[in-house]
Design a protein around this motif. Sequence first.
Motif, PDB file in Angstrom:
ATOM      1  N   ALA A   1       0.856  -1.186   0.000  1.00 53.26           N
ATOM      2  CA  ALA A   1       0.000   0.000   0.000  1.00 53.26           C
ATOM      3  C   ALA A   1       0.890   1.233   0.000  1.00 53.26           C
ATOM      4  O   ALA A   1       2.043   1.188   0.442  1.00 53.26           O
ATOM      5  CB  ALA A   1      -0.898   0.003   1.237  1.00 53.26           C
ATOM      6  N   ARG A   2       0.363   2.341  -0.518  1.00 51.28           N
ATOM      7  CA  ARG A   2       1.161   3.573  -0.595  1.00 51.28           C
ATOM      8  C   ARG A   2       0.235   4.776  -0.591  1.00 51.28           C
ATOM      9  O   ARG A   2      -0.984   4.663  -0.732  1.00 51.28           O
ATOM     10  CB  ARG A   2       2.014   3.579  -1.868  1.00 51.28           C
ATOM     11  CG  ARG A   2       1.197   3.535  -3.161  1.00 51.28           C
ATOM     12  CD  ARG A   2       2.089   3.656  -4.387  1.00 51.28           C
ATOM     13  NE  ARG A   2       1.327   3.554  -5.624  1.00 51.28           N
ATOM     14  CZ  ARG A   2       0.685   4.567  -6.204  1.00 51.28           C
ATOM     15  NH1 ARG A   2       0.698   5.766  -5.628  1.00 51.28           N
ATOM     16  NH2 ARG A   2       0.025   4.400  -7.334  1.00 51.28           N
ATOM     17  N   ASP A   3       0.843   5.948  -0.440  1.00 52.13           N
ATOM     18  CA  ASP A   3       0.110   7.200  -0.513  1.00 52.13           C
ATOM     19  C   ASP A   3      -0.361   7.422  -1.950  1.00 52.13           C
ATOM     20  O   ASP A   3       0.371   7.177  -2.912  1.00 52.13           O
ATOM     21  CB  ASP A   3       1.011   8.359  -0.073  1.00 52.13           C
ATOM     22  CG  ASP A   3       0.242   9.655   0.083  1.00 52.13           C
ATOM     23  OD1 ASP A   3      -0.160  10.228  -0.946  1.00 52.13           O
ATOM     24  OD2 ASP A   3       0.055  10.098   1.219  1.00 52.13           O
ATOM     25  N   GLU A   4      -1.578   7.892  -2.072  1.00 56.58           N
ATOM     26  CA  GLU A   4      -2.168   8.098  -3.398  1.00 56.58           C
ATOM     27  C   GLU A   4      -1.352   9.040  -4.275  1.00 56.58           C
ATOM     28  O   GLU A   4      -1.215   8.822  -5.479  1.00 56.58           O
ATOM     29  CB  GLU A   4      -3.579   8.654  -3.226  1.00 56.58           C
ATOM     30  CG  GLU A   4      -4.272   9.033  -4.527  1.00 56.58           C
ATOM     31  CD  GLU A   4      -5.552   9.787  -4.276  1.00 56.58           C
ATOM     32  OE1 GLU A   4      -6.265  10.053  -5.247  1.00 56.58           O
ATOM     33  OE2 GLU A   4      -5.825  10.118  -3.106  1.00 56.58           O
ATOM     34  N   PHE A   5      -0.798  10.080  -3.678  1.00 58.88           N
ATOM     35  CA  PHE A   5      -0.156  11.127  -4.459  1.00 58.88           C
ATOM     36  C   PHE A   5       1.346  10.940  -4.602  1.00 58.88           C
ATOM     37  O   PHE A   5       2.005  11.754  -5.238  1.00 58.88           O
ATOM     38  CB  PHE A   5      -0.445  12.498  -3.826  1.00 58.88           C
ATOM     39  CG  PHE A   5      -1.914  12.812  -3.766  1.00 58.88           C
ATOM     40  CD1 PHE A   5      -2.614  13.148  -4.914  1.00 58.88           C
ATOM     41  CD2 PHE A   5      -2.601  12.742  -2.566  1.00 58.88           C
ATOM     42  CE1 PHE A   5      -3.968  13.422  -4.868  1.00 58.88           C
ATOM     43  CE2 PHE A   5      -3.960  13.027  -2.509  1.00 58.88           C
ATOM     44  CZ  PHE A   5      -4.650  13.362  -3.661  1.00 58.88           C
ATOM     45  N   GLU A   6       1.903   9.904  -3.993  1.00 55.60           N
ATOM     46  CA  GLU A   6       3.350   9.722  -4.027  1.00 55.60           C
ATOM     47  C   GLU A   6       3.671   8.264  -4.338  1.00 55.60           C
ATOM     48  O   GLU A   6       3.421   7.376  -3.531  1.00 55.60           O
ATOM     49  CB  GLU A   6       3.970  10.133  -2.682  1.00 55.60           C
ATOM     50  CG  GLU A   6       5.459   9.895  -2.580  1.00 55.60           C
ATOM     51  CD  GLU A   6       6.230  10.469  -3.754  1.00 55.60           C
ATOM     52  OE1 GLU A   6       6.876   9.676  -4.467  1.00 55.60           O
ATOM     53  OE2 GLU A   6       6.150  11.702  -3.969  1.00 55.60           O
ATOM     54  N   ASP A   7       4.228   8.050  -5.519  1.00 56.09           N
ATOM     55  CA  ASP A   7       4.521   6.680  -5.947  1.00 56.09           C
ATOM     56  C   ASP A   7       5.538   5.997  -5.040  1.00 56.09           C
ATOM     57  O   ASP A   7       5.490   4.779  -4.852  1.00 56.09           O
ATOM     58  CB  ASP A   7       5.044   6.680  -7.386  1.00 56.09           C
ATOM     59  CG  ASP A   7       3.989   7.120  -8.394  1.00 56.09           C
ATOM     60  OD1 ASP A   7       2.792   6.965  -8.097  1.00 56.09           O
ATOM     61  OD2 ASP A   7       4.367   7.628  -9.465  1.00 56.09           O
ATOM     62  N   ASN A   8       6.458   6.770  -4.487  1.00 56.55           N
ATOM     63  CA  ASN A   8       7.560   6.191  -3.716  1.00 56.55           C
ATOM     64  C   ASN A   8       7.347   6.314  -2.208  1.00 56.55           C
ATOM     65  O   ASN A   8       8.274   6.605  -1.462  1.00 56.55           O
ATOM     66  CB  ASN A   8       8.878   6.852  -4.110  1.00 56.55           C
ATOM     67  CG  ASN A   8       9.220   6.624  -5.564  1.00 56.55           C
ATOM     68  OD1 ASN A   8       8.796   5.635  -6.161  1.00 56.55           O
ATOM     69  ND2 ASN A   8       9.986   7.524  -6.149  1.00 56.55           N
ATOM     70  N   SER A   9       6.119   6.083  -1.751  1.00 50.43           N
ATOM     71  CA  SER A   9       5.792   6.298  -0.342  1.00 50.43           C
ATOM     72  C   SER A   9       5.510   5.018   0.424  1.00 50.43           C
ATOM     73  O   SER A   9       5.178   5.070   1.606  1.00 50.43           O
ATOM     74  CB  SER A   9       4.572   7.225  -0.234  1.00 50.43           C
ATOM     75  OG  SER A   9       3.447   6.629  -0.881  1.00 50.43           O
ATOM     76  N   ALA A  10       5.635   3.854  -0.206  1.00 46.09           N
ATOM     77  CA  ALA A  10       5.377   2.599   0.504  1.00 46.09           C
ATOM     78  C   ALA A  10       6.420   2.397   1.594  1.00 46.09           C
ATOM     79  O   ALA A  10       7.570   2.821   1.459  1.00 46.09           O
ATOM     80  CB  ALA A  10       5.397   1.428  -0.468  1.00 46.09           C
ATOM     81  N   SER A  11       6.005   1.753   2.681  1.00 46.44           N
ATOM     82  CA  SER A  11       6.927   1.521   3.787  1.00 46.44           C
ATOM     83  C   SER A  11       6.718   0.141   4.393  1.00 46.44           C
ATOM     84  O   SER A  11       7.508  -0.767   4.180  1.00 46.44           O
ATOM     85  CB  SER A  11       6.767   2.587   4.863  1.00 46.44           C
ATOM     86  OG  SER A  11       7.641   2.345   5.951  1.00 46.44           O
TER      87      SER A  11
END
Length: 390
Positions: free
Chosen positions: A313-323
């Motif tokens: 899962a990730r932030d909708e507006f940021e492709d590189n936000s998965a953690s």
Amino acid sequence: MLGLWFQGREGNSFSFKECAVSFALAVGLITGAPSMADWCPDANAVLISGPPIKDPGALLRYALPIDNKAIREVQKPLEDITDSLKIAGLKALDSVERNVRQASRALKQGKSLIIAGLAEPKRAQGGEVLDKLETGLDELQQIVESRNRDGVAPKQKELLDYVGSVEEDMVNGFPYEVPEEYKNMPLLKGRATVDMKVKVKDNPNLEDCVFRIVLDGYNAPVTAGNFVDLVQRHFYDGMQIQRADGFVVQTGDPEGPAEGFIDPSTEKTRTIPLEIMVDGEKAPVYGATLEELGLYKAQTKLPFNAFGTMAMARDEFEDNSASSQIFWLLKESELTPSNANILDGRYSVFGYITQNEDLLADVKVGDVIESMQVVAGLENLANPSYKIAG
């Protein structure tokens, strides 16, 4: 955010408003606020076809970075036994027998090419497995001739495991270089297997369940490496399932304000890039969806086809936000047909549940992950940060 383009009963596309309602059903795989504007482009640009294979084992076999037609010609008729067994009664065995003969013929004719395709350090090992496969095919033929329908599927699984082992022995090392900006992160340079034990509440028929997960670092080394590193840190042990709605099962949001893993060595959230392997390419693409790259018709090497497909899962507006937030896809949803979905190319798939995946539908919010344990492939993890003190 997830959604799917719907077609009306008369074949006309739904309006933007109707499309937005459909997308609202899938909100929750992101950490930011939902936005519908990005999710109703031209239908032809959105529907990304994937192969119709739904079996996680088959998807993992075809995802290996090999090119050996001879072993694939053995694999295919063995996999087709599954469809043959859908025929009622003993009539199914006539079709199964054709599958077995085709696989046996392919192995006999292509054995030298299969052996030639084995990586040199693994040639002896692969040859031994091929001998077991050959013997097993004779045993399956005997099962069919004795009209033992119930004995077919277990032997089929055994033989396909042999095929998968041979195919893995064809991979000689890790096939590409990870980009410079990610090469020092935890990387899974190969495959690994994780057992996830879940304590299921409020279900008299199911208390404890162990899900076996196969992680594919060949096609998602950064994503799979990040996850294995977190498993080794016991990050998920004791964590509750946080979403289970018939569409996905999701977890990984730690307690407190953080929405991901806080690396104690930096005291900052560790994030990883969007990572997608496109079929036909030698290395993944990073940091952008396939739609953003204009690759509307590209097929992903690890598609959202199987029940229990595992992704970040990730932030909708940021492709590189998965953690650390992960989800498993449930295939009952009409939002996710295997040949027409917009999940492929938007989220990083990095593995599949290969055992007890059907029980994933019984998992509920509040059920507890008692433990996750790497049971195979830990030696493929490079740059393991969990070993660093602090």
